[in-house]
Design an enzyme around this catalytic site. Sequence first.
Site, short mmCIF file in Angstrom:
data_model
loop_
_atom_site.label_atom_id
_atom_site.label_comp_id
_atom_site.label_asym_id
_atom_site.label_seq_id
_atom_site.Cartn_x
_atom_site.Cartn_y
_atom_site.Cartn_z
N ALA A 18 0.80 -1.22 0.00
CA ALA A 18 0.00 0.00 0.00
C ALA A 18 0.84 1.27 0.00
O ALA A 18 0.34 2.33 -0.40
CB ALA A 18 -0.94 0.00 1.21
N SER A 20 4.57 1.09 -0.75
CA SER A 20 5.78 0.95 -1.55
C SER A 20 5.70 -0.34 -2.36
O SER A 20 4.92 -1.24 -2.06
CB SER A 20 7.04 0.94 -0.67
OG SER A 20 7.08 -0.23 0.13
N HIS A 242 -2.75 -12.38 -4.25
CA HIS A 242 -3.13 -11.62 -3.05
C HIS A 242 -1.95 -11.72 -2.10
O HIS A 242 -1.53 -12.82 -1.71
CB HIS A 242 -4.39 -12.23 -2.45
CG HIS A 242 -4.93 -11.46 -1.27
ND1 HIS A 242 -4.19 -10.58 -0.52
CD2 HIS A 242 -6.15 -11.47 -0.69
CE1 HIS A 242 -4.91 -10.08 0.45
NE2 HIS A 242 -6.12 -10.60 0.38
N ASP A 243 -1.41 -10.59 -1.68
CA ASP A 243 -0.18 -10.61 -0.88
C ASP A 243 -0.34 -11.43 0.40
O ASP A 243 0.61 -12.10 0.83
CB ASP A 243 0.32 -9.20 -0.59
CG ASP A 243 -0.74 -8.26 -0.03
OD1 ASP A 243 -1.83 -8.72 0.35
OD2 ASP A 243 -0.45 -7.04 0.03
N THR A 244 -1.53 -11.43 0.99
CA THR A 244 -1.71 -12.25 2.19
C THR A 244 -1.64 -13.73 1.86
O THR A 244 -1.08 -14.52 2.63
CB THR A 244 -3.05 -11.93 2.87
OG1 THR A 244 -3.11 -10.53 3.13
CG2 THR A 244 -3.20 -12.68 4.18
N ASN A 302 -9.96 -9.22 8.88
CA ASN A 302 -9.08 -8.07 8.74
C ASN A 302 -9.14 -7.21 10.00
O ASN A 302 -10.23 -6.88 10.47
CB ASN A 302 -9.50 -7.20 7.55
CG ASN A 302 -9.13 -7.81 6.22
OD1 ASN A 302 -9.25 -9.01 6.03
ND2 ASN A 302 -8.72 -6.98 5.28
N GLU A 310 1.57 3.78 11.85
CA GLU A 310 2.23 4.54 10.78
C GLU A 310 1.55 5.89 10.55
O GLU A 310 2.22 6.90 10.28
CB GLU A 310 2.27 3.73 9.49
CG GLU A 310 3.20 2.52 9.56
CD GLU A 310 4.59 2.90 10.03
OE1 GLU A 310 5.16 3.86 9.48
OE2 GLU A 310 5.12 2.25 10.96
N GLY A 412 5.97 -7.57 8.05
CA GLY A 412 6.76 -6.53 8.69
C GLY A 412 6.53 -6.43 10.19
O GLY A 412 7.44 -6.12 10.95
#
Length: 492
Positions: A18, A20, A242-244, A302, A310, A412
């Site tokens: 979202a 980078s 899907h990144d997840t 979610n 952040e 992360g």
Amino acid sequence: MSLTSRSEAVFAAVDLGATSGRVITGRAGPERLVLTEAHRFANTPVRLPDGLRWDVLALFQGTLDGLRAAARGGPIASVGIDTWAVDYGLLDADGGLLGLPFHYRDDRNGKAAERVLAECGARMLYAVSGLQHLPFNTVFQLAAHRASAQWGAARTVLLIPDLLTHWLTGAVGAEITNASTTGLFDASAGGWSDALIARLGLERSWFPPLREPGDPAGTLLPHVAEYTGLPAGTPVTTVASHDTASAVVAVPATGPGFAYVSCGTWSLAGLELSAPVLTEESRAANFTNERGVDGTVRYLRNIMGMWLLEECRRTWDARGEASGLDVLLGEAARARPFAALIDPDDEAFLPPGDMPSRIDAQLMSSGQAPPDSPGGYVRCVLESLALAHRRTLREAAGLAGREPDRIHVVGGGSRNELLCQWTADATGLPVTAGPAEATALGNILVQARAHGLVDDLADMRRLVARTQELRHYTPQGDQRAWDRAAARLERT
């Protein structure tokens, strides 16, 4: 050397988040899994008069530059793309993009969601798609898009990773793990829901054939190969786009009894199942059933995630009150426990902006005093996230009838020692943290399996466990203090 021999090869993972994007190369084989970052670039949304948009052209240019950097490091066996879910581009009859894709945090979606729910009913939508209700689900975004002039010219809907794959290869398809996040996917049948698409007045022809992770997606177009320096005919492999879903591939579990938290901008907390849970109780608890690799189901919810922290830091930076993350975490560790607790899933926290002020508003509305220091805010956010992980995983276990024996925190957020320890303390379960680069690892592993270098999902996870740095946390302190905090939060 044959790419399908039991040796090693290098693969390029295009991994877009979202904030980078990056291109990472991974050398993979039966006993080796090593990542190298080739290129990183910003992902900066653009606010236009008609709403918040993704600068997908800049993302594609960053992808090309990243592949060019990767090519300078030596032969690349294939390329795979993963991104966030739900957002899409509309193509016209000539394959042209009809405007920059909307950002899921744009505020156009709420009223459209109300219209879709009034037309179809929340129970019917869940019975088909098994999808958690979020106002930015693709089904609601498409309903919001119908009023635009672009709608009449649209002929194809491509989710973001499918759009970028199309620009690399010229081929059109829809990867299944991302398709399952749209609200237009039949969770039981495992394909597009023709009935739901028709009921919502959408054109079935707009939704391309589905691809599974590991399927060939095409080869680089000549001009892409020329720009990047990769050989003509370099394959693009469908990964869990899907990144997840890619991150869950890289959970270093050695058995089936695990829960996971894929922790980044969002915390996605849940279980890996063999079949969806489509009960009314599951719908009421707002759990989602999304596809994983090899027909697995990511049964999860979610949670707002590190976005809260952040956005706080972004606000403090803008005020000239910047502190490094290590300093903030040190202050948080010394702050008073459970002084302030929030519900991370309050929709007030969804848009970008002044996060500390919104935290203050929720705290004051529940009779709590706002923190008096940045460290206090950080402690508030991290303790609240740990409690949200606890609540979500306990509810998932009850609804799915499967009690986990360990939590794997990947992404992360696995680097955040306070969050990992407090998640262990809150849940009473041991936590294994890492790998931090789970999404890129999952992307690389699916490509490696498609080239015959690793075997099944269990083999991929064993390879991660053998080769990646992991940290382990055991529950500490007074479990009853977390029980009291959880009860207090439920009353607010």
